[in-house]
Design a protein around this motif. Sequence first.
Motif, PDB file in Angstrom:
ATOM      1  N   ALA A  47      -6.817   5.357   2.724  1.00  0.00           N
ATOM      2  CA  ALA A  47      -6.257   4.573   1.629  1.00  0.00           C
ATOM      3  C   ALA A  47      -6.531   3.110   1.934  1.00  0.00           C
ATOM      4  CB  ALA A  47      -4.760   4.824   1.500  1.00  0.00           C
ATOM      5  N   SER A  48      -7.119   2.401   0.971  1.00  0.00           N
ATOM      6  CA  SER A  48      -7.483   1.005   1.178  1.00  0.00           C
ATOM      7  C   SER A  48      -6.792   0.120   0.167  1.00  0.00           C
ATOM      8  CB  SER A  48      -8.993   0.818   1.031  1.00  0.00           C
ATOM      9  OG  SER A  48      -9.684   1.617   1.946  1.00  0.00           O
ATOM     10  N   LEU A  49      -6.326  -1.015   0.624  1.00  0.00           N
ATOM     11  CA  LEU A  49      -5.747  -2.038  -0.230  1.00  0.00           C
ATOM     12  C   LEU A  49      -6.680  -3.239  -0.182  1.00  0.00           C
ATOM     13  CD1 LEU A  49      -3.298  -3.280  -1.848  1.00  0.00           C
ATOM     14  CD2 LEU A  49      -2.548  -4.167   0.367  1.00  0.00           C
ATOM     15  N   VAL A  50      -7.200  -3.655  -1.347  1.00  0.00           N
ATOM     16  CA  VAL A  50      -8.014  -4.867  -1.424  1.00  0.00           C
ATOM     17  C   VAL A  50      -7.027  -6.027  -1.403  1.00  0.00           C
ATOM     18  CG1 VAL A  50      -9.720  -6.147  -2.761  1.00  0.00           C
ATOM     19  CG2 VAL A  50      -9.743  -3.641  -2.782  1.00  0.00           C
ATOM     20  N   MET A  51      -7.077  -6.827  -0.348  1.00  0.00           N
ATOM     21  CA  MET A  51      -6.072  -7.869  -0.145  1.00  0.00           C
ATOM     22  C   MET A  51      -6.067  -8.904  -1.273  1.00  0.00           C
ATOM     23  SD  MET A  51      -4.753  -7.152   2.952  1.00  0.00           S
ATOM     24  CE  MET A  51      -4.495  -8.385   4.179  1.00  0.00           C
ATOM     25  N   LEU A 102       0.839  -1.201   0.000  1.00  0.00           N
ATOM     26  CA  LEU A 102       0.000   0.000   0.000  1.00  0.00           C
ATOM     27  C   LEU A 102       0.873   1.249   0.000  1.00  0.00           C
ATOM     28  CD1 LEU A 102      -2.763   1.359   0.139  1.00  0.00           C
ATOM     29  CD2 LEU A 102      -2.709   1.055   2.616  1.00  0.00           C
ATOM     30  N   TRP A 103       1.921   1.255   0.794  1.00  0.00           N
ATOM     31  CA  TRP A 103       2.827   2.405   0.864  1.00  0.00           C
ATOM     32  C   TRP A 103       3.450   2.673  -0.506  1.00  0.00           C
ATOM     33  CZ3 TRP A 103       6.783   3.076   5.409  1.00  0.00           C
ATOM     34  CH2 TRP A 103       7.353   4.345   5.354  1.00  0.00           C
ATOM     35  N   SER A 107     -11.883 -13.070   8.083  1.00  0.00           N
ATOM     36  CA  SER A 107     -12.854 -12.218   7.386  1.00  0.00           C
ATOM     37  C   SER A 107     -12.236 -10.924   6.858  1.00  0.00           C
ATOM     38  CB  SER A 107     -14.027 -11.885   8.313  1.00  0.00           C
ATOM     39  OG  SER A 107     -13.598 -11.046   9.363  1.00  0.00           O
ATOM     40  N   SER A 108     -10.958 -10.694   7.134  1.00  0.00           N
ATOM     41  CA  SER A 108     -10.294  -9.460   6.688  1.00  0.00           C
ATOM     42  C   SER A 108     -10.177  -9.441   5.170  1.00  0.00           C
ATOM     43  CB  SER A 108      -8.909  -9.339   7.306  1.00  0.00           C
ATOM     44  OG  SER A 108      -9.003  -9.256   8.695  1.00  0.00           O
ATOM     45  N   ARG A 109     -10.647  -8.359   4.576  1.00  0.00           N
ATOM     46  CA  ARG A 109     -10.592  -8.198   3.121  1.00  0.00           C
ATOM     47  C   ARG A 109      -9.783  -6.974   2.704  1.00  0.00           C
ATOM     48  NH1 ARG A 109     -12.067 -12.619   3.718  1.00  0.00           N
ATOM     49  NH2 ARG A 109     -14.101 -13.483   3.342  1.00  0.00           N
ATOM     50  N   TYR A 110      -9.692  -5.982   3.598  1.00  0.00           N
ATOM     51  CA  TYR A 110      -9.067  -4.710   3.254  1.00  0.00           C
ATOM     52  C   TYR A 110      -8.071  -4.303   4.323  1.00  0.00           C
ATOM     53  CZ  TYR A 110     -13.328  -4.492   0.487  1.00  0.00           C
ATOM     54  OH  TYR A 110     -14.349  -4.786  -0.377  1.00  0.00           O
ATOM     55  N   PHE A 146       0.504   8.868   9.918  1.00  0.00           N
ATOM     56  CA  PHE A 146      -0.412   7.798  10.296  1.00  0.00           C
ATOM     57  C   PHE A 146      -1.492   8.289  11.228  1.00  0.00           C
ATOM     58  CE2 PHE A 146       3.202   4.867   9.531  1.00  0.00           C
ATOM     59  CZ  PHE A 146       2.578   4.099   8.574  1.00  0.00           C
ATOM     60  N   GLY A 147      -2.687   7.810  11.004  1.00  0.00           N
ATOM     61  CA  GLY A 147      -3.738   7.893  11.988  1.00  0.00           C
ATOM     62  C   GLY A 147      -3.868   6.504  12.583  1.00  0.00           C
ATOM     63  N   LEU A 148      -4.110   5.522  11.690  1.00  0.00           N
ATOM     64  CA  LEU A 148      -4.284   4.151  12.140  1.00  0.00           C
ATOM     65  C   LEU A 148      -4.210   3.239  10.934  1.00  0.00           C
ATOM     66  CD1 LEU A 148      -5.173   2.317  14.627  1.00  0.00           C
ATOM     67  CD2 LEU A 148      -7.457   2.508  13.699  1.00  0.00           C
ATOM     68  N   LEU A 149      -3.596   2.082  11.089  1.00  0.00           N
ATOM     69  CA  LEU A 149      -3.667   1.002  10.110  1.00  0.00           C
ATOM     70  C   LEU A 149      -4.628  -0.020  10.680  1.00  0.00           C
ATOM     71  CD1 LEU A 149       0.019   0.302   9.050  1.00  0.00           C
ATOM     72  CD2 LEU A 149      -1.772   1.335   7.687  1.00  0.00           C
ATOM     73  N   ALA A 150      -5.565  -0.486   9.870  1.00  0.00           N
ATOM     74  CA  ALA A 150      -6.548  -1.438  10.365  1.00  0.00           C
ATOM     75  C   ALA A 150      -6.957  -2.387   9.263  1.00  0.00           C
ATOM     76  CB  ALA A 150      -7.775  -0.704  10.900  1.00  0.00           C
ATOM     77  N   LEU A 151      -7.311  -3.588   9.662  1.00  0.00           N
ATOM     78  CA  LEU A 151      -7.895  -4.558   8.749  1.00  0.00           C
ATOM     79  C   LEU A 151      -9.402  -4.477   8.901  1.00  0.00           C
ATOM     80  CD1 LEU A 151      -5.607  -7.622   9.506  1.00  0.00           C
ATOM     81  CD2 LEU A 151      -5.570  -6.202   7.456  1.00  0.00           C
ATOM     82  N   SER A 152     -10.126  -4.629   7.806  1.00  0.00           N
ATOM     83  CA  SER A 152     -11.583  -4.610   7.910  1.00  0.00           C
ATOM     84  C   SER A 152     -12.187  -5.643   6.968  1.00  0.00           C
ATOM     85  CB  SER A 152     -12.141  -3.216   7.616  1.00  0.00           C
ATOM     86  OG  SER A 152     -11.852  -2.838   6.290  1.00  0.00           O
TER      87      SER A 152
END
Length: 144
Positions: free
Chosen positions: A120-124, A61-62, A104-107, A84-90
């Motif tokens: 900024a989102s990365l589709v895994m 992603l970076w 269940s993590s997709r992003y 950074f604010g936060l890195l998170a999986l969703s």
Amino acid sequence: MNHLPLWLRVLLGVALVAFIAWRVHSRWRAASEYSEGMAAEERALRGVHAQLLEHPAWHRLWQALAARGIHVSSQMPQPGAFQFGLLALSNDRGERALRLDDPSSRYLQAYLQGPKKIVASLVMATGEVHVRDAGFGEWPSEAL
């Protein structure tokens, strides 16, 4: 009420005060449990964030952000760079994962702030990268 004996009025008054005290105590206990739960969730998210800093998905992603001209400073604030604010999986419903190995993590989502707040989102699964402005109320309260 004036026809009741004094001892019964005192007993009713004590019972009423005890009931009010019990209700206040139960509400304080519920609020305390909720607060402790939120603190535990925040600690878990911070732990996932720390692990994601070393995760290959964050590095992909970076690099994708750098290719788009979005500079992310990992150390000290720099003019024009995002922090950074936060890195998170969703997952697909937008719920955050509290574990790095959550199936269940997709992003992977990076909440970044700088000239403006962006997500900024990365589709895994596909490696697609999406960048958008953070919506109203979307900025995570547990941002670092």
